[in-house]
Design a protein around this motif. Structure first.
Motif, PDB file in Angstrom:
ATOM      1  N   ILE A 118       0.820  -1.212   0.000  1.00 45.02           N
ATOM      2  CA  ILE A 118       0.000   0.000   0.000  1.00 45.02           C
ATOM      3  C   ILE A 118       0.855   1.263   0.000  1.00 45.02           C
ATOM      4  O   ILE A 118       0.562   2.235  -0.705  1.00 45.02           O
ATOM      5  CB  ILE A 118      -0.935  -0.007   1.218  1.00 45.02           C
ATOM      6  N   ARG A 119       1.911   1.264   0.797  1.00 46.92           N
ATOM      7  CA  ARG A 119       2.714   2.478   0.917  1.00 46.92           C
ATOM      8  C   ARG A 119       3.292   2.905  -0.429  1.00 46.92           C
ATOM      9  O   ARG A 119       3.235   4.069  -0.815  1.00 46.92           O
ATOM     10  CB  ARG A 119       3.833   2.254   1.936  1.00 46.92           C
ATOM     11  N   GLU A 120       3.831   1.940  -1.175  1.00 45.49           N
ATOM     12  CA  GLU A 120       4.413   2.250  -2.479  1.00 45.49           C
ATOM     13  C   GLU A 120       3.331   2.653  -3.479  1.00 45.49           C
ATOM     14  O   GLU A 120       3.540   3.551  -4.307  1.00 45.49           O
ATOM     15  CB  GLU A 120       5.189   1.029  -3.006  1.00 45.49           C
ATOM     16  N   ALA A 121       2.160   2.000  -3.388  1.00 46.80           N
ATOM     17  CA  ALA A 121       1.053   2.366  -4.287  1.00 46.80           C
ATOM     18  C   ALA A 121       0.612   3.799  -4.046  1.00 46.80           C
ATOM     19  O   ALA A 121       0.332   4.548  -4.989  1.00 46.80           O
ATOM     20  CB  ALA A 121      -0.116   1.399  -4.083  1.00 46.80           C
ATOM     21  N   ASP A 122       0.562   4.199  -2.778  1.00 47.90           N
ATOM     22  CA  ASP A 122       0.187   5.584  -2.459  1.00 47.90           C
ATOM     23  C   ASP A 122       1.207   6.575  -3.023  1.00 47.90           C
ATOM     24  O   ASP A 122       0.845   7.661  -3.487  1.00 47.90           O
ATOM     25  CB  ASP A 122       0.081   5.771  -0.949  1.00 47.90           C
ATOM     26  N   LEU A 123       2.485   6.211  -2.982  1.00 46.93           N
ATOM     27  CA  LEU A 123       3.520   7.104  -3.483  1.00 46.93           C
ATOM     28  C   LEU A 123       3.459   7.246  -5.002  1.00 46.93           C
ATOM     29  O   LEU A 123       3.645   8.336  -5.545  1.00 46.93           O
ATOM     30  CB  LEU A 123       4.906   6.587  -3.071  1.00 46.93           C
ATOM     31  N   GLN A 124       3.181   6.144  -5.687  1.00 44.59           N
ATOM     32  CA  GLN A 124       3.209   6.166  -7.144  1.00 44.59           C
ATOM     33  C   GLN A 124       1.908   6.655  -7.766  1.00 44.59           C
ATOM     34  O   GLN A 124       1.913   7.134  -8.905  1.00 44.59           O
ATOM     35  CB  GLN A 124       3.554   4.774  -7.686  1.00 44.59           C
ATOM     36  N   VAL A 125       0.799   6.511  -7.043  1.00 46.26           N
ATOM     37  CA  VAL A 125      -0.498   6.969  -7.583  1.00 46.26           C
ATOM     38  C   VAL A 125      -1.143   7.892  -6.554  1.00 46.26           C
ATOM     39  O   VAL A 125      -2.136   7.542  -5.908  1.00 46.26           O
ATOM     40  CB  VAL A 125      -1.419   5.771  -7.905  1.00 46.26           C
ATOM     41  N   PRO A 126      -0.600   9.090  -6.362  1.00 40.53           N
ATOM     42  CA  PRO A 126      -1.085   9.979  -5.303  1.00 40.53           C
ATOM     43  C   PRO A 126      -2.523  10.432  -5.494  1.00 40.53           C
ATOM     44  O   PRO A 126      -3.213  10.706  -4.513  1.00 40.53           O
ATOM     45  CB  PRO A 126      -0.117  11.172  -5.369  1.00 40.53           C
ATOM     46  N   GLU A 127      -2.995  10.494  -6.766  1.00 41.65           N
ATOM     47  CA  GLU A 127      -4.368  10.950  -6.971  1.00 41.65           C
ATOM     48  C   GLU A 127      -5.385   9.968  -6.396  1.00 41.65           C
ATOM     49  O   GLU A 127      -6.378  10.367  -5.797  1.00 41.65           O
ATOM     50  CB  GLU A 127      -4.654  11.201  -8.465  1.00 41.65           C
ATOM     51  N   TRP A 128      -5.115   8.653  -6.556  1.00 45.90           N
ATOM     52  CA  TRP A 128      -6.037   7.678  -5.973  1.00 45.90           C
ATOM     53  C   TRP A 128      -5.827   7.582  -4.461  1.00 45.90           C
ATOM     54  O   TRP A 128      -6.783   7.376  -3.712  1.00 45.90           O
ATOM     55  CB  TRP A 128      -5.886   6.302  -6.608  1.00 45.90           C
ATOM     56  N   ALA A 129      -4.591   7.732  -4.000  1.00 47.05           N
ATOM     57  CA  ALA A 129      -4.319   7.704  -2.561  1.00 47.05           C
ATOM     58  C   ALA A 129      -5.095   8.810  -1.858  1.00 47.05           C
ATOM     59  O   ALA A 129      -5.698   8.588  -0.803  1.00 47.05           O
ATOM     60  CB  ALA A 129      -2.820   7.862  -2.309  1.00 47.05           C
ATOM     61  N   ALA A 130      -5.101  10.011  -2.451  1.00 46.42           N
ATOM     62  CA  ALA A 130      -5.832  11.132  -1.845  1.00 46.42           C
ATOM     63  C   ALA A 130      -7.325  10.840  -1.812  1.00 46.42           C
ATOM     64  O   ALA A 130      -8.004  11.095  -0.806  1.00 46.42           O
ATOM     65  CB  ALA A 130      -5.562  12.417  -2.627  1.00 46.42           C
ATOM     66  N   ARG A 131      -7.852  10.275  -2.887  1.00 48.41           N
ATOM     67  CA  ARG A 131      -9.274   9.931  -2.948  1.00 48.41           C
ATOM     68  C   ARG A 131      -9.617   8.862  -1.918  1.00 48.41           C
ATOM     69  O   ARG A 131     -10.616   8.946  -1.212  1.00 48.41           O
ATOM     70  CB  ARG A 131      -9.600   9.435  -4.368  1.00 48.41           C
ATOM     71  N   ARG A 132      -8.751   7.857  -1.805  1.00 47.46           N
ATOM     72  CA  ARG A 132      -8.987   6.753  -0.871  1.00 47.46           C
ATOM     73  C   ARG A 132      -8.990   7.247   0.567  1.00 47.46           C
ATOM     74  O   ARG A 132      -9.860   6.887   1.367  1.00 47.46           O
ATOM     75  CB  ARG A 132      -7.904   5.693  -1.061  1.00 47.46           C
ATOM     76  N   HIS A 133      -8.019   8.105   0.907  1.00 51.56           N
ATOM     77  CA  HIS A 133      -7.934   8.612   2.276  1.00 51.56           C
ATOM     78  C   HIS A 133      -9.103   9.541   2.591  1.00 51.56           C
ATOM     79  O   HIS A 133      -9.611   9.553   3.711  1.00 51.56           O
ATOM     80  CB  HIS A 133      -6.606   9.329   2.499  1.00 51.56           C
ATOM     81  N   ALA A 134      -9.532  10.321   1.588  1.00 51.69           N
ATOM     82  CA  ALA A 134     -10.674  11.219   1.797  1.00 51.69           C
ATOM     83  C   ALA A 134     -11.939  10.418   2.071  1.00 51.69           C
ATOM     84  O   ALA A 134     -12.727  10.749   2.965  1.00 51.69           O
ATOM     85  CB  ALA A 134     -10.870  12.113   0.576  1.00 51.69           C
ATOM     86  N   GLU A 135     -12.140   9.326   1.323  1.00 52.44           N
ATOM     87  CA  GLU A 135     -13.314   8.484   1.545  1.00 52.44           C
ATOM     88  C   GLU A 135     -13.240   7.802   2.905  1.00 52.44           C
ATOM     89  O   GLU A 135     -14.248   7.648   3.598  1.00 52.44           O
ATOM     90  CB  GLU A 135     -13.426   7.440   0.428  1.00 52.44           C
ATOM     91  N   SER A 136     -12.018   7.377   3.276  1.00 53.98           N
ATOM     92  CA  SER A 136     -11.841   6.732   4.582  1.00 53.98           C
ATOM     93  C   SER A 136     -12.150   7.696   5.711  1.00 53.98           C
ATOM     94  O   SER A 136     -12.825   7.345   6.681  1.00 53.98           O
ATOM     95  CB  SER A 136     -10.410   6.210   4.712  1.00 53.98           C
ATOM     96  N   ASP A 137     -11.683   8.952   5.570  1.00 50.70           N
ATOM     97  CA  ASP A 137     -11.945   9.955   6.601  1.00 50.70           C
ATOM     98  C   ASP A 137     -13.424  10.261   6.708  1.00 50.70           C
ATOM     99  O   ASP A 137     -13.963  10.421   7.813  1.00 50.70           O
ATOM    100  CB  ASP A 137     -11.178  11.250   6.287  1.00 50.70           C
ATOM    101  N   ALA A 138     -14.098  10.316   5.547  1.00 48.98           N
ATOM    102  CA  ALA A 138     -15.534  10.605   5.550  1.00 48.98           C
ATOM    103  C   ALA A 138     -16.304   9.473   6.222  1.00 48.98           C
ATOM    104  O   ALA A 138     -17.234   9.694   6.997  1.00 48.98           O
ATOM    105  CB  ALA A 138     -16.034  10.808   4.122  1.00 48.98           C
ATOM    106  N   THR A 139     -15.893   8.223   5.930  1.00 47.73           N
ATOM    107  CA  THR A 139     -16.557   7.071   6.541  1.00 47.73           C
ATOM    108  C   THR A 139     -16.340   7.056   8.046  1.00 47.73           C
ATOM    109  O   THR A 139     -17.260   6.802   8.822  1.00 47.73           O
ATOM    110  CB  THR A 139     -16.022   5.761   5.926  1.00 47.73           C
TER     111      THR A 139
END
Length: 300
Positions: A118-139
């Motif tokens: 996950i850590r490397e995926a977040d680094l390489q695809v920051p646009e999806w990482a930001a979306r994923r974290h935003a959805e997680s925070d909202a949930t």
């Protein structure tokens, strides 16, 4: 993206009629061309950075310079001002097209996650990482409103009421962790065979963590769901919980983060076969000890 959605009501829509009244019938064709160009080049419908001239050149407008974009803005096919235009309600009318970039980002993120974590995926695809974290925070925010109710439900469900007919002698116990002995669940030993462990779910995790004295329990806690999806199992979660409780950090958020970190770091656990052997050996020893004690009492 190979296509775009155009409503069957477009030809008779009042905005289309007003556009034609201003610039003639050919303006409707250039409106369609704008939709198709956006689907291929600006799939989210945001034309920021494009001037009126840029837009008209992109769709090969043949009329007076600036006239088409001006008319599209007047009838509200375009929102915004020069340099920051957006197609009106594009995401509503073309939801599949507007989400294409994010779907692509998600696919890349998942592919990298499978091979590098996950850590490397977040680094390489920051646009999806930001979306994923935003959805997680909202949930998490939504779940926290019902957190106290959920924790209360877990507490009620896991309360240990006294048995109406207590057994005269304690049951054999098993070793779950170094220095900790707990009662063997009935479901784990039926007819001499150990039943398959129950699949870990957020609700089951909260029940087990409650027994260890963990605080802040919430079956809706988004990172807990993510941890289970990533592969955190019952033993890994409970091992992290026991270590955290001993350190005085028995909170759900800390334990989940610790368990996910151990999984990512490849923290080795006791092999299942070795652990099973420990459990069976301990059970046999305890059973033999109780049998000896009962024999001594009978002799007296």
């Amino acid at each position: 993206m190979s296509d775009a959605r155009i409503s069957i009501s477009l030809p008779g829509h009042p905005k289309t009629k007003r556009l034609i009244k201003r610039l003639g019938p050919e303006a409707a064709w250039f409106l369609v061309r704008l939709f198709l160009w956006a689907a291929e080049n600006k799939p989210d419908g945001n034309l920021a950075g494009q001037s009126a001239e840029d837009i008209e050149l992109a769709i090969d407008w043949t009329g007076e310079d600036g006239a088409l974009v001006a008319a599209l803005s007047e009838v509200r096919f375009l929102d915004g001002v020069d340099g920051s235009y957006a197609i009106h309600d594009w995401a509503e009318h073309n939801p599949w097209v507007s989400g294409s970039d994010m779907r692509s980002a998600k696919a890349r993120w998942n592919a990298i996650k499978r091979h590098h974590g996950i850590r490397e995926a977040d680094l390489q695809v920051p646009e999806w990482a930001a979306r994923r974290h935003a959805e997680s925070d909202a949930t998490s925010s939504a779940a926290s409103n019902a957190g106290s109710t959920a924790a209360s439900s877990v507490s009620t469900a896991t309360s240990n009421a006294p048995s109406p007919s207590p057994s005269p002698s304690p049951k054999p116990q098993e070793l779950r962790d170094v220095g900790e002995i707990v009662e063997t669940p009935k479901s784990e030993a039926v007819g001499g065979t150990r039943a398959a462990p129950e699949k870990l779910t957020p609700a089951l995790a909260c029940r087990e963590l409650h027994d260890l004295g963990v605080s802040g329990l919430n079956p809706s806690y988004a990172p807990l769901h993510e941890a289970i999806e990533e592969g955190v199992d019952r033993e890994g979660l409970l091992a992290s919980a026991r270590a955290a409780v001993k350190k005085g950090k028995g909170r759900l958020d800390y334990i989940v983060a610790r368990a996910r970190g151990r999984l990512r770091d490849g923290d080795p656990a006791i092999p299942p076969a070795a652990k099973q052997a420990q459990v069976e050996q301990r059970n046999a020893s305890v059973a033999a000890a109780w049998a000896d004690q009962e024999g001594d009492h009978a002799a007296v």
